[in-house]
Write an enzyme that holds these catalytic residues in place. Structure first.
Site, PDB file in Angstrom:
ATOM      1  N   ILE A  72     -68.223   0.614 -27.075  1.00 64.98           N
ATOM      2  CA  ILE A  72     -69.217   0.014 -27.974  1.00 64.98           C
ATOM      3  C   ILE A  72     -68.766  -1.372 -28.410  1.00 64.98           C
ATOM      4  O   ILE A  72     -69.556  -2.333 -28.401  1.00 64.98           O
ATOM      5  CB  ILE A  72     -69.448   0.929 -29.191  1.00 64.98           C
ATOM      6  CG1 ILE A  72     -70.155   2.215 -28.756  1.00 64.98           C
ATOM      7  CG2 ILE A  72     -70.250   0.208 -30.274  1.00 64.98           C
ATOM      8  CD1 ILE A  72     -70.258   3.272 -29.836  1.00 64.98           C
ATOM      9  N   LEU A  79     -69.247  -3.840 -25.510  1.00 62.77           N
ATOM     10  CA  LEU A  79     -70.635  -4.156 -25.190  1.00 62.77           C
ATOM     11  C   LEU A  79     -71.309  -4.951 -26.304  1.00 62.77           C
ATOM     12  O   LEU A  79     -72.129  -5.827 -26.033  1.00 62.77           O
ATOM     13  CB  LEU A  79     -71.418  -2.875 -24.925  1.00 62.77           C
ATOM     14  CG  LEU A  79     -71.043  -2.116 -23.653  1.00 62.77           C
ATOM     15  CD1 LEU A  79     -71.798  -0.791 -23.583  1.00 62.77           C
ATOM     16  CD2 LEU A  79     -71.341  -2.948 -22.411  1.00 62.77           C
ATOM     17  N   GLU A  80     -70.966  -4.657 -27.547  1.00 60.71           N
ATOM     18  CA  GLU A  80     -71.641  -5.324 -28.661  1.00 60.71           C
ATOM     19  C   GLU A  80     -71.198  -6.778 -28.828  1.00 60.71           C
ATOM     20  O   GLU A  80     -72.036  -7.661 -29.010  1.00 60.71           O
ATOM     21  CB  GLU A  80     -71.395  -4.556 -29.965  1.00 60.71           C
ATOM     22  CG  GLU A  80     -72.056  -3.187 -30.021  1.00 60.71           C
ATOM     23  CD  GLU A  80     -73.559  -3.258 -30.234  1.00 60.71           C
ATOM     24  OE1 GLU A  80     -74.103  -4.368 -30.387  1.00 60.71           O
ATOM     25  OE2 GLU A  80     -74.198  -2.184 -30.244  1.00 60.71           O
ATOM     26  N   THR A  81     -69.881  -7.024 -28.799  1.00 68.21           N
ATOM     27  CA  THR A  81     -69.398  -8.387 -29.098  1.00 68.21           C
ATOM     28  C   THR A  81     -68.268  -8.841 -28.178  1.00 68.21           C
ATOM     29  O   THR A  81     -67.549  -9.775 -28.512  1.00 68.21           O
ATOM     30  CB  THR A  81     -68.892  -8.475 -30.551  1.00 68.21           C
ATOM     31  OG1 THR A  81     -67.739  -7.631 -30.712  1.00 68.21           O
ATOM     32  CG2 THR A  81     -69.969  -8.086 -31.554  1.00 68.21           C
TER      33      THR A  81
END
Length: 269
Positions: free
Chosen positions: A123, A126-128
Site C-alpha cells: 500500500i 502504490l500510494e506514494t
C-alpha cells in the site's frame, strides 16, 4: 474514500442546514463568498476562529482539482495493464528493501493489528512510492474547491471540517498539509476523517505523524484495515478473507487486486 468520522458527519449535517453554505459552483465566481459562509459554519461546529483563519484565509479555488475529479478513468480499465504499470521490478526491489529497513516496527505492527508487512509496504509503495510522492496540492484549497463543487459537495464539506480539526488538535499545521488533489494526506494517503479516526503512532498512541513518520503511517494503515475486518493469519488476494478489507481501503477492484499482487511479490523469498 476513507470512512467519514462521527465529527465529520455532524459537521455535514450542520452544513446541510445552512442555506448559504450549501451553495455550489464549478468556477471561481462565488467561491470566496461561499468560503466566508463556510468559515462561520466551521466556527459554529466547534473549530476555533484562529484555526479557521489560519487554514482558510489563503484557500483558493483550483480548477485543476475539478479536472482531476471529473476525469477519473485509470481505475476503470484493464487490470493486467494497470498492475504491470504499478508493480515494476524497481518498485518490487525497493519494497523488499523497505521490508528489511522497517522490519522492527512492521513486526510490532503485525503483533498489534495482525496485518503483515508485505501488505502495508505494498500500500505504501502504490500510494506514494514509499513516501517519495506525497503530493503537492495545498490541502485546504483542494478540499474547499471540492466542497464548493456541486457534484459531491456534502462529502467534501465534511472532510474540510475534519481537516480543520487536524489543525485544532495540533496534529499538523496548515502549511504542512499538502497532499493529493482529493485531499488525501500522508505516506499512505488518508482522507482527513480517516486521519482523525485511525491515525496512530507506531507504538500505539493516538494521532501519529502520517506525513513525516513512515512507521506511524504504516501503523495507521494497519489500524484502518483491522477496523474494517482484517483477519489475522488469513490471505488477502481476491476471493480470500482479507480482500474485503483491502476493498475498504480502496473500493476499486483493479486497485485492490494490485495491492494483493504486489504484497504477494513482496512476500516471496
Amino acid at each position: 474514500m476513507r470512512a467519514l468520522s462521527v465529527a465529520a458527519l455532524a459537521a455535514l449535517a450542520f452544513g446541510i442546514g445552512s442555506a448559504r453554505a450549501a451553495q455550489c459552483g464549478d468556477s471561481p465566481e462565488g467561491f470566496k463568498a461561499w468560503l466566508e459562509d463556510f468559515k462561520q459554519v466551521a466556527i459554529n461546529d466547534g473549530v476555533s476562529p484562529d484555526v479557521v483563519d489560519s487554514a482558510l484565509t489563503n484557500a483558493n479555488f483550483d480548477p485543476s482539482v475539478l479536472a482531476h475529479d471529473h476525469g477519473q478513468a485509470a481505475l476503470q480499465g484493464n487490470y493486467a495493464a494497470f498492475a504491470a504499470r504499478h508493480i515494476t521490478p524497481a518498485r518490487i526491489k525497493r519494497g523488499k528493501t523497505m521490508l528489511v529497513a522497517y522490519a522492527e516496527p512492521l513486526d510490532r505492527i503485525e503483533q498489534r493489528y495482525g496485518v503483515p508487512g508485505p501488505v502495508l509496504v505494498a500500500i505504501w509503495g502504490l500510494e506514494t512510492d514509499f513516501g517519495s510522492g506525497l503530493g503537492s496540492y495545498p490541502t485546504f484549497s483542494a478540499l474547499a474547491t471540492l466542497a464548493y463543487d456541486c457534484r459531491r459537495g456534502n462529502l467534501y464539506r465534511a472532510e474540510l471540517i475534519d481537516a480543520l480539526m487536524i489543525v485544532q488538535r495540533g496534529l499538523l499545521t496548515p502549511s504542512q498539509m499538502r497532499g493529493a488533489w482529493a485531499g488525501e494526506l500522508g505516506q499512505t494517503q488518508f482522507m482527513p476523517s480517516a486521519y482523525l479516526k485511525y491515525g496512530v503512532s507506531s507504538n500505539g498512541g493516538r494521532g501519529g505523524n502520517l506525513i513525516g513518520n513512515s512507521a506511524d503511517a504504516l501503523a495507521s494503515t494497519a489500524n484502518f484495515l483491522q477496523a474494517h475486518g482484517w483477519q489475522r493469519g488469513a490471505k488477502w488476494d481476491e476471493g480470500q478473507p482479507n480482500f474485503a478489507a483491502i476493498l475498504e481501503w480502496n473500493n476499486a477492484p483493479i486497485y485492490a487486486k494490485t495491492i494483493g499482487e504486489f504484497a504477494d511479490r513482496l512476500a516471496e523469498p
